[in-house]
Design an enzyme around this catalytic site. Sequence first.
Site, PDB file in Angstrom:
ATOM      1  N   GLU A  50      41.474  59.712  51.455  1.00  0.00           N
ATOM      2  CA  GLU A  50      41.246  60.231  52.813  1.00  0.00           C
ATOM      3  C   GLU A  50      40.657  61.639  52.824  1.00  0.00           C
ATOM      4  O   GLU A  50      39.909  61.987  53.746  1.00  0.00           O
ATOM      5  CB  GLU A  50      42.555  60.210  53.605  1.00  0.00           C
ATOM      6  N   PHE A 112      58.670  54.275  59.354  1.00  0.00           N
ATOM      7  CA  PHE A 112      57.873  54.151  58.135  1.00  0.00           C
ATOM      8  C   PHE A 112      56.485  54.762  58.350  1.00  0.00           C
ATOM      9  O   PHE A 112      55.814  54.468  59.331  1.00  0.00           O
ATOM     10  CB  PHE A 112      57.742  52.678  57.748  1.00  0.00           C
ATOM     11  N   GLN A 113      56.096  55.616  57.441  1.00  0.00           N
ATOM     12  CA  GLN A 113      54.805  56.306  57.463  1.00  0.00           C
ATOM     13  C   GLN A 113      54.608  57.117  58.749  1.00  0.00           C
ATOM     14  O   GLN A 113      53.492  57.234  59.264  1.00  0.00           O
ATOM     15  CB  GLN A 113      53.646  55.326  57.266  1.00  0.00           C
ATOM     16  N   LYS A 162      50.153  53.251  67.306  1.00  0.00           N
ATOM     17  CA  LYS A 162      49.758  51.867  67.041  1.00  0.00           C
ATOM     18  C   LYS A 162      49.778  51.008  68.300  1.00  0.00           C
ATOM     19  O   LYS A 162      48.894  50.174  68.515  1.00  0.00           O
ATOM     20  CB  LYS A 162      50.703  51.292  65.984  1.00  0.00           C
ATOM     21  N   MET A 478      35.807  80.204  37.150  1.00  0.00           N
ATOM     22  CA  MET A 478      36.111  81.407  37.921  1.00  0.00           C
ATOM     23  C   MET A 478      37.523  81.906  37.627  1.00  0.00           C
ATOM     24  O   MET A 478      37.767  83.120  37.608  1.00  0.00           O
ATOM     25  CB  MET A 478      35.936  81.142  39.415  1.00  0.00           C
TER      26      MET A 478
END
Length: 588
Positions: A50, A112-113, A162, A478
């Site tokens: 993502e 959940f999630q 949802k 760096m």
Amino acid sequence: MEISGAEIITRCLQEEGVEFIFGYPGGAVLSIYDAIFKQDYFKHVLVRHEQAAVHAADAYSRSSKKVGVALVTSGPGATNAITGIATAYMDSIPMVVFSGQVATDAIGLDAFQEVDMVGCSRPIVKHNFLVKDIRELAPTIKKAFHLATTGRPGPVVIDVPKDIAAQTSQFIYPASVSIRSYTPPTKGHPGQIKKAAQLLGEAKRPFIYVGGGAILSNASSEVTELVKMLNLPCTNTLMGLGALDGSDPHFLGMLGMHGTYEANMAMQYSDVIIAIGARFDDRVISSPEHFLSQAKKIVHIDIDPSSIAKRVRVDVPIVGDVKHVLIDLIGILKETGIKPQAEALADWWQQIEEWRKPQSLWYEPSDLVIKPQFVVQKLWEVTGGEAIITSDVGQHQMFAAQYYPFKRPRQWINSGGLGTMGFGLPAAMGAQLANPDAIVACITGEGSIQMNIQELSTCKQYHIPTKIINLNNRYLGMVRQWQHFFYGNRYSESYMDALPDFVKLAEAYGHVGMKIETPADVEPALREAFSDKLKDRLVFMDFITDREVNVFPMVQNGKGLSQMDLPPHMRDMQLTPFENNRDYGNLC
């Protein structure tokens, strides 16, 4: 006729003219993905992480003047997107990110999630929304695109539960949007613009300092006209590169921590600075106290009033869209005939040419080991300076900024404010999809490229033929440079001790891999990679470079612009101080 919330989203994206949406499916957004499957208005690009989705949408926006769009699921999908959102926020990139959410009746119950995406993203977005009423979905999307693209641009998050995506409602997309508390300015104050013109007329050592705001407002032509009309020296920030053609004699190079000697000295000793869409941030002027120790008048043009005078005092603040302000300023200058003092300006240019003579970007060439600067220079030659360049973050980013003179805006795509490793490859994907006929090259390092290297799979699936320039010094370059300067050469965890065979890895993903180990092979490899034979293939070029090259000049944290650590060839030069000021470069 009523349609689902998921279908409302796809219809809204159609209304906004969206071409691509970058994302990754999951349980909370499956109805949205089903609606995407059933439409053909725009294409979905399936990334492998993502974070890459948001970076790709970001670069799509940067390189196309359009709004990037990303879609992620709830929970880890949303949190994985956070780094990409923060990257866009720091660089003021217009973007809309849809995140899935658990059903409204489960919010706050540790479902959940579930994650509070509104709370998580609040500090790093221009605005965010949690849609709890399907009737508000279409108006919210209209507001999101409006907010993302007006005023100071930025990312906007829309969190969609949802059940909202599954419910049905009539589709009514607003033709326009009005937000009472949100009225960003466009035109600058006429009186302030006149004051700016007057200061230019009084200037003996004028200087134009241009940041990323000039590119975001599409003001490159106005910047160029102002610079050439008055014969003014000009510098660009890292984010402003391309606002003025890098080969223009008025351009002194990038300024700041790794800016050119002439740009930094001119910025320090100018008497009138016109700051255009820039922020005087810590990587540009380092110490405000040192910067202001030399008397100067500052005109600061920015659409965001909170950016003006944040770090330095400003004599003439002008709040407004950079393009509109410059159009008005140029008009006043033409109407009144105001110009800087000719004799003083000639003397100023003479001094600047003295600063240019040492060639602060010169480096010792080698026939034995590949210098990273040499690779970037050869890349510029082979591509004719026409490529869109993306980069990750580190030494390779600075070498790209220093040694690839950008001809135009939106040609240089990098993470400036946040400094995000892993940005380069997904950014190249977004830039290539936005500009399918363009040459796109990602300049990266062996550390950065591994942070999102899984996107080689995305490139294979969607036939994205970007070229990867991996400047491989087997160090976190760096980090090693700072450890060399400030930590007694104690290279704690900066050595890459278990690198993959990048050629085999590229080939495993179905691409072309090359390993280049000698300077004589650099140009032939680049020419082969960019030849017609391989124009439709992703080519991963692993350049084995000098391990301990440092980026010069360098302004250490807390030091002033004229207190640079200079490259070796300048350390024994007799550098004449400016106006008897001995604070003129760190020769140690």
